[in-house]
Every structure is written in C-alpha cells, then in structure tokens.
Design a protein around this motif. Structure first.
Motif, short mmCIF file in Angstrom:
data_model
loop_
_atom_site.label_atom_id
_atom_site.label_comp_id
_atom_site.label_asym_id
_atom_site.label_seq_id
_atom_site.Cartn_x
_atom_site.Cartn_y
_atom_site.Cartn_z
N VAL A 33 0.84 -1.20 0.00
CA VAL A 33 0.00 0.00 0.00
C VAL A 33 0.87 1.26 0.00
CG1 VAL A 33 -1.70 1.33 1.31
CG2 VAL A 33 -1.96 -1.14 1.09
N LEU A 34 1.93 1.26 0.79
CA LEU A 34 2.83 2.41 0.82
C LEU A 34 3.46 2.65 -0.55
CD1 LEU A 34 4.13 4.63 2.51
CD2 LEU A 34 5.96 3.03 3.04
N ARG A 35 3.88 1.58 -1.21
CA ARG A 35 4.44 1.73 -2.56
C ARG A 35 3.42 2.31 -3.51
NH1 ARG A 35 5.73 -3.67 -2.60
NH2 ARG A 35 7.10 -3.91 -0.84
N LYS A 36 2.16 1.90 -3.38
CA LYS A 36 1.10 2.44 -4.24
C LYS A 36 0.93 3.95 -4.02
CE LYS A 36 -2.23 -1.15 -5.32
NZ LYS A 36 -3.62 -1.58 -5.11
N VAL A 37 1.05 4.38 -2.77
CA VAL A 37 0.93 5.81 -2.46
C VAL A 37 2.05 6.58 -3.16
CG1 VAL A 37 1.04 7.56 -0.65
CG2 VAL A 37 -0.28 5.46 -0.28
N PHE A 38 3.27 6.09 -3.05
CA PHE A 38 4.40 6.77 -3.69
C PHE A 38 4.27 6.79 -5.21
CE2 PHE A 38 6.95 5.61 0.27
CZ PHE A 38 6.77 6.86 0.83
N GLU A 39 3.85 5.67 -5.77
CA GLU A 39 3.66 5.60 -7.23
C GLU A 39 2.56 6.55 -7.69
OE1 GLU A 39 2.98 1.46 -7.94
OE2 GLU A 39 5.07 0.93 -7.52
N MET A 40 1.46 6.60 -6.91
CA MET A 40 0.36 7.50 -7.23
C MET A 40 0.83 8.95 -7.25
SD MET A 40 -2.87 8.71 -4.97
CE MET A 40 -1.67 9.47 -3.91
N ARG A 41 1.57 9.33 -6.21
CA ARG A 41 2.06 10.70 -6.12
C ARG A 41 2.94 11.05 -7.31
NH1 ARG A 41 6.34 13.11 -5.65
NH2 ARG A 41 6.55 15.19 -4.84
N LYS A 42 3.86 10.15 -7.62
CA LYS A 42 4.78 10.38 -8.74
C LYS A 42 4.02 10.52 -10.06
CE LYS A 42 8.78 8.28 -10.98
NZ LYS A 42 9.68 7.12 -10.97
N GLU A 43 3.07 9.62 -10.30
CA GLU A 43 2.30 9.64 -11.54
C GLU A 43 1.50 10.92 -11.70
OE1 GLU A 43 -1.69 7.58 -13.42
OE2 GLU A 43 -0.63 6.51 -11.83
N PHE A 44 0.79 11.31 -10.65
CA PHE A 44 -0.12 12.44 -10.79
C PHE A 44 0.61 13.79 -10.76
CE2 PHE A 44 -3.14 9.11 -9.99
CZ PHE A 44 -4.12 9.42 -10.92
N VAL A 45 1.72 13.89 -10.07
CA VAL A 45 2.51 15.12 -10.14
C VAL A 45 3.06 15.29 -11.56
CG1 VAL A 45 4.64 16.23 -9.36
CG2 VAL A 45 3.04 15.31 -7.69
N ALA A 46 3.49 14.20 -12.18
CA ALA A 46 3.97 14.26 -13.56
C ALA A 46 2.84 14.63 -14.52
CB ALA A 46 4.59 12.93 -13.96
N ARG A 47 1.66 14.11 -14.28
CA ARG A 47 0.53 14.41 -15.16
C ARG A 47 0.07 15.85 -15.04
NH1 ARG A 47 -3.97 9.82 -14.65
NH2 ARG A 47 -5.09 11.38 -15.90
N VAL A 48 0.25 16.47 -13.89
CA VAL A 48 -0.13 17.87 -13.73
C VAL A 48 0.69 18.73 -14.69
CG1 VAL A 48 -0.01 19.85 -12.17
CG2 VAL A 48 -1.01 17.72 -11.38
#
Length: 86
Positions: A33-48
């Motif tokens: 779950v923690l890895r998913k949080v980090f991956e989510m943050r990375k993905e969506f900051v890049a998409r912004v």
C-alpha cells in the motif's frame, strides 16, 4: 501539485498510524500500500505538468479527467488500507 502532495502525505501518515497501532496488520500488505501511495504521487505530479495543450476546452477536460483518475486511485488505496488488517 500541492493538493496531490498533501493527500499523499495524509495517506503516508495513515499508513504509519495503521502499521504501528492497529493490531494484526499484515506488514507485507502494508508495504504494498505504501508503494502504491508513492507511485500515485509520482504519476499524478507528472501528469499535472502535461496540461493537455493550449486550447482552454482541452485543458479543462484534461484536468477534469485528472481529478477523476486521482480520486479513483485514492479510493482504491483507501480500500487497500482496509484490507491490511484482514
């Protein structure tokens, strides 16, 4: 970006509290779950940063979809938190 970072930080805090203070937490599931949080943050900051173009309608539609995708991912991670104790 600030909103994404704030929500990711809140999820990491929830992870830490759950892992330390809730009995019966599966540590392996918690780490996933923690890895998913980090991956989510990375993905969506890049998409912004990739705002969908110069046309106002395209940009508006892009960010509307981004928000919908982000909310769905956060909901998925919250469901994963619930699964950590099972």
């Amino acid at each position: 970006k600030k909103e994404i970072n704030a929500i990711a930080s809140a999820l990491v805090g929830e992870y830490l509290l759950t892992r330390e203070f809730v009995p019966g937490v599966d540590i392996e599931k918690a780490n996933v779950v923690l890895r998913k949080v980090f991956e989510m943050r990375k993905e969506f900051v890049a998409r912004v940063g990739a705002n969908g173009g110069n046309d106002r309608k395209q940009v508006k539609a892009y960010y509307k979809q981004l928000r919908a995708d982000f909310n769905a991912k956060v909901d998925e991670i919250i469901s994963d938190f619930e699964e950590m104790t099972k």
